[in-house]
Design a protein around this motif. Structure first.
Motif, short mmCIF file in Angstrom:
data_model
loop_
_atom_site.label_atom_id
_atom_site.label_comp_id
_atom_site.label_asym_id
_atom_site.label_seq_id
_atom_site.Cartn_x
_atom_site.Cartn_y
_atom_site.Cartn_z
N GLY A 73 50.10 6.38 80.79
CA GLY A 73 51.14 5.96 81.71
C GLY A 73 51.24 4.44 81.87
O GLY A 73 52.27 3.92 82.30
N HIS A 74 50.16 3.71 81.51
CA HIS A 74 50.16 2.25 81.60
C HIS A 74 50.61 1.59 80.29
O HIS A 74 50.71 0.36 80.22
CB HIS A 74 48.75 1.73 81.92
CG HIS A 74 48.21 2.22 83.22
ND1 HIS A 74 47.24 3.20 83.31
CD2 HIS A 74 48.52 1.88 84.50
CE1 HIS A 74 46.96 3.42 84.59
NE2 HIS A 74 47.71 2.65 85.32
N ALA A 112 44.88 13.86 81.87
CA ALA A 112 45.53 12.64 81.39
C ALA A 112 44.98 12.23 80.03
O ALA A 112 43.84 12.54 79.66
CB ALA A 112 45.33 11.51 82.39
N GLY A 153 51.72 12.10 77.97
CA GLY A 153 50.32 11.76 78.23
C GLY A 153 49.53 12.84 78.91
O GLY A 153 48.37 12.64 79.25
N LYS A 154 50.15 14.01 79.12
CA LYS A 154 49.42 15.12 79.73
C LYS A 154 48.88 16.03 78.63
O LYS A 154 49.59 16.42 77.72
CB LYS A 154 50.34 15.93 80.65
CG LYS A 154 50.75 15.18 81.91
CD LYS A 154 49.56 14.94 82.83
CE LYS A 154 49.98 14.26 84.12
NZ LYS A 154 48.83 13.97 85.00
N LYS A 211 57.03 13.41 81.73
CA LYS A 211 56.13 12.29 81.45
C LYS A 211 55.20 12.63 80.30
O LYS A 211 54.65 13.73 80.24
CB LYS A 211 55.31 11.94 82.69
CG LYS A 211 56.07 11.13 83.72
CD LYS A 211 55.14 10.62 84.81
CE LYS A 211 55.90 9.76 85.81
NZ LYS A 211 55.00 9.20 86.84
N THR A 265 58.61 9.01 78.63
CA THR A 265 58.90 10.44 78.81
C THR A 265 59.32 11.08 77.49
O THR A 265 59.72 10.38 76.54
CB THR A 265 60.04 10.64 79.83
OG1 THR A 265 61.20 9.92 79.37
CG2 THR A 265 59.64 10.13 81.20
N GLY A 276 57.06 -0.55 86.30
CA GLY A 276 57.76 0.68 85.97
C GLY A 276 59.01 0.83 86.82
O GLY A 276 59.13 0.20 87.89
N LEU A 314 60.15 4.69 81.91
CA LEU A 314 58.91 5.46 81.94
C LEU A 314 58.77 6.17 80.60
O LEU A 314 59.76 6.52 79.95
CB LEU A 314 58.94 6.47 83.09
CG LEU A 314 59.11 5.86 84.49
CD1 LEU A 314 59.22 6.96 85.54
CD2 LEU A 314 57.95 4.93 84.82
#
Length: 409
Positions: A48-49, A236, A230-231, A228, A222, A191, A220
């Motif tokens: 997410g970063h 994470a 990264g899952k 999103k 996605t 973001g 973001l």
């Protein structure tokens, strides 16, 4: 001559910009100081970063100076953005430990050499504030009515918004003011969910200093369906090799959906756009070539070239193309533990490949478990030493999750 603004826009990184034409001109003709904030509530950065890190790197390469703000002060309050519950309070020691880890990870993207970049904890000024003085000098500039129209607050009003979290916008805006005053920091980036907070800081600088500051947000990360990225099954996708192995990291990007691979190449690699456009012409099975390039490039950025090569070789070995599977995620089991044989469900639970026997039964019933490339047909299968080839057992769960079990004496 194009500016870094054009680079960010062409690669699809930008979402919203204040004063777009002015910002483009400033970034082309001047060297600015900008900042991005990082929430230190975990001991590692995650996917997410990624976009923040890429934007920082693009900006620094263009001659601009990044400041990475560690929210040690704001983390002791809590950011309501995107959250449904108030977060746990952290100790100063926890925050410092996490910040040290962040700097190591950011250093792979950013040069923190003398004068080139800074990392600062906003606890430096936030924890020393006099509350009444803060209200008189800073709070007076904020309209509660306007704050309540911000998306980060609107989404929490129905569930309940604590007063301590309501202060977050003031604190982040104050960060921008302090950085403007002390480091001539004129840009805040973040973001797209930070847009309201960025505008708050720009407005505060205008009211207190009578000068202009600027903001940019980026998209973001996605999927094409708007979810999103990264899952994983384990949670994470972390940038710490101890939390997510380089092989697992590589495999995540190797297996992105066909519709997402070109976008990811633009957003989270430094491959030239001309090269990416050529990859965009690939169709059907050939798109796998682009996925391999994406996986290699992103893994190289985060874990280094050596680990990227190892992960690539381990992945290739699974598809019969040579290479070395030594770097695949591995669990060791002793001959004493295996005994005269172990039920396949017990073995998978022991190696944490399934959370429960019930999950394992469903997996086998649906035909989704393979041992040494053979589908497991029954939950009563017993695994013995004879099933280990050169003391190794290869497990495949579904289409994409591979794991090696090594037998030790």
């Amino acid at each position: 001559m194009s500016s870094v603004f054009d680079t960010l826009k062409e690669r699809g990184l930008l979402a919203q910009v204040t004063h777009e034409e002015q910002v483009r001109e400033i970034l082309e003709k001047e060297k600015v100081t900008f900042y991005i904030g990082f929430d230190p509530t975990a001991d590692s950065l995650h996917v997410g970063h990624f976009l923040q890190m890429m934007v920082m790197a693009h900006m620094q390469r263009a001659g601009h100076r990044p400041i990475a703000i560690i929210g040690g002060g704001t983390a002791m309050v809590g950011d309501p953005t995107g959250k449904t519950d108030m977060r746990r309070m952290m100790t100063r020691e926890e925050i410092q430990h996490n910040a040290n880890n962040f700097k190591k990870q950011l250093s792979k993207f950013i040069d923190f050499g003398e004068g080139k970049a800074l990392m600062i904890d906003n606890a430096e000024w936030l924890l020393e504030l006099n509350y009444v003085q803060f209200l008189r000098e800073i709070g007076v500039h904020f309209s509660v009515n306007r704050m309540l129209t911000a998306e980060c607050f609107k989404s929490r009003l129905e569930r309940g918004l604590s007063f301590i979290e309501f202060n977050y916008m003031l604190m982040q805006s104050y960060d921008f003011l302090k950085l403007f005053q002390k480091y001539n920091c004129t840009f805040q980036l973040g973001g797209d969910d930070q847009w309201s907070n960025i505008l708050g800081g720009i407005d505060l600088i205008r009211r207190v200093e009578g000068k202009e500051a600027y903001g940019m947000t980026f998209t973001l990360l996605t999927t094409s369906e708007g979810k999103k990225m990264g899952k994983t099954e384990k949670g994470a996708l972390w940038l710490d090799a101890e939390k997510t192995s380089p092989y697992e990291f590589y495999q995540y990007w190797r297996n992105v959906h066909d519709d997402d691979v070109i976008k990811c190449l633009k957003l989270i690699t430094f491959l030239p756009l001309e090269e990416i456009e050529k990859l965009a012409q690939l169709k059907d099975q050939e798109i796998n070539k682009a996925k391999k390039i994406l996986a290699y490039e992103v893994t190289k950025l985060v874990h280094g070239e050596e680990e990227a090569i190892k992960a690539q070789q381990a992945a290739e070995s699974l598809f019969g193309k040579g290479g070395n599977a030594v770097d695949m995620p591995t669990t060791e089991i002793t001959t004493d533990e295996l005994g005269e044989g172990m039920n396949v469900l017990d073995l998978l639970v022991k190696t944490n490949l399934i959370p429960s026997k019930g999950e394992g039964r469903r997996l086998i019933t649906q035909g989704g478990l393979y041992i040494n490339d053979s589908r497991v047909e029954t939950v009563d299968l017993v695994i013995g030493t004879q099933d280990f080839k050169e003391n190794q057992l290869m497990v495949r769960k579904g289409k994409k999750v591979y794991h090696k079990i090594a037998l030790k004496k």
